[in-house]
Design a protein around this motif. Structure first.
Motif, PDB file in Angstrom:
ATOM      1  N   THR A 185      56.372  27.964   3.328  1.00 26.93           N
ATOM      2  CA  THR A 185      55.537  26.977   2.632  1.00 26.93           C
ATOM      3  C   THR A 185      54.756  26.138   3.636  1.00 26.93           C
ATOM      4  N   ASN A 186      55.417  25.677   4.699  1.00 27.99           N
ATOM      5  CA  ASN A 186      54.738  24.879   5.712  1.00 27.99           C
ATOM      6  C   ASN A 186      53.618  25.674   6.372  1.00 27.99           C
ATOM      7  N   ASP A 195      49.026  19.592  -1.400  1.00 28.07           N
ATOM      8  CA  ASP A 195      50.399  19.245  -1.734  1.00 28.07           C
ATOM      9  C   ASP A 195      50.379  18.132  -2.782  1.00 28.07           C
ATOM     10  N   PHE A 214      50.619  31.234  -2.504  1.00 34.35           N
ATOM     11  CA  PHE A 214      51.954  30.668  -2.656  1.00 34.35           C
ATOM     12  C   PHE A 214      52.966  31.647  -3.233  1.00 34.35           C
ATOM     13  N   PHE A 252      45.973  24.867   0.357  1.00 34.83           N
ATOM     14  CA  PHE A 252      47.151  24.664  -0.479  1.00 34.83           C
ATOM     15  C   PHE A 252      47.489  23.179  -0.508  1.00 34.83           C
ATOM     16  N   ALA A 280      55.518  17.473   1.562  1.00 34.66           N
ATOM     17  CA  ALA A 280      55.373  17.906   2.949  1.00 34.66           C
ATOM     18  C   ALA A 280      55.036  16.734   3.858  1.00 34.66           C
ATOM     19  N   ARG A 309      50.780  25.926   3.881  1.00 35.00           N
ATOM     20  CA  ARG A 309      50.181  24.639   3.530  1.00 35.00           C
ATOM     21  C   ARG A 309      49.457  23.994   4.699  1.00 35.00           C
ATOM     22  N   HIS A 310      50.016  24.105   5.891  1.00 38.04           N
ATOM     23  CA  HIS A 310      49.494  23.330   7.017  1.00 38.04           C
ATOM     24  C   HIS A 310      48.830  24.152   8.107  1.00 38.04           C
ATOM     25  N   GLU A 341      45.966  18.972   7.063  1.00 37.60           N
ATOM     26  CA  GLU A 341      46.072  17.937   6.032  1.00 37.60           C
ATOM     27  C   GLU A 341      44.679  17.451   5.662  1.00 37.60           C
TER      28      GLU A 341
END
Length: 170
Positions: free
Chosen positions: A71-72, A128, A36, A126, A133, A75-76, A120
């Protein structure tokens, strides 16, 4: 295409932004590690690049969008088993400037479209903690602060996709 609740966060197009790649006047890119802290690095890279291009007045909007796209991607788009110190950084930020447009594009290894919920899971690299998100807040910000945005899968030997946002200049 309407702007009802279900389609509001869909990108305006799937494909390349409406620009002529041959007419690009300036471009810069940087590789981002699967951590991050990469978001801070992306913002610093954006600030330095926009400064060189005499676009510092656009930094706030562009940096917000860059932060959300990076970030997306972190994270995803990264598989749960992505090593945090991999040899090849899995995410790359590209900034491209034309006379009247600026495009920021983030490349990641996932084929899933933005907002598709890829990665997810409880063991995502990462998680959330605040659920921002999942609510689509990030994509809403991208949609609000850029003039248009979209995504396209990578072709040939490259795996993944590019998510881009376009800003009109002057």
């Amino acid at each position: 295409m309407g702007t009802n609740g279900s389609t509001m966060l869909e990108p305006l197009r799937q494909g390349l932004p409406p620009i002529d790649p041959a007419a690009v006047s300036s471009s810069a890119s940087c590789a981002l590690p699967a951590r991050f802290e990469a978001v801070r690095g992306a913002r610093q890279f954006t600030k330095a690049t926009l400064g060189q291009w005499d676009l510092s007045d656009r930094f706030d909007d562009v940096a917000l969008v860059v932060s959300e796209l990076v970030t997306n991607a972190l994270r995803h788009a990264l598989p749960a088993d992505t090593p945090r110190e991999s040899q090849e950084p899995p995410v790359r930020l590209h900034l491209m400037r034309w006379t009247s447009r600026l495009v920021c594009a983030v490349r990641d290894p996932s084929h899933a479209g933005p907002g598709a919920g890829a990665g997810e899971s409880d063991d995502a690299p990462f998680p959330d903690p605040c659920g921002a998100a999942e609510s689509g807040r990030g994509l809403f910000l991208v949609d609000s602060f850029s003039d248009s945005w979209g995504w396209h899968p990578l072709a040939g030997t490259l795996h993944g996709k590019v998510v881009w946002a376009l800003f009109r200049l002057g």
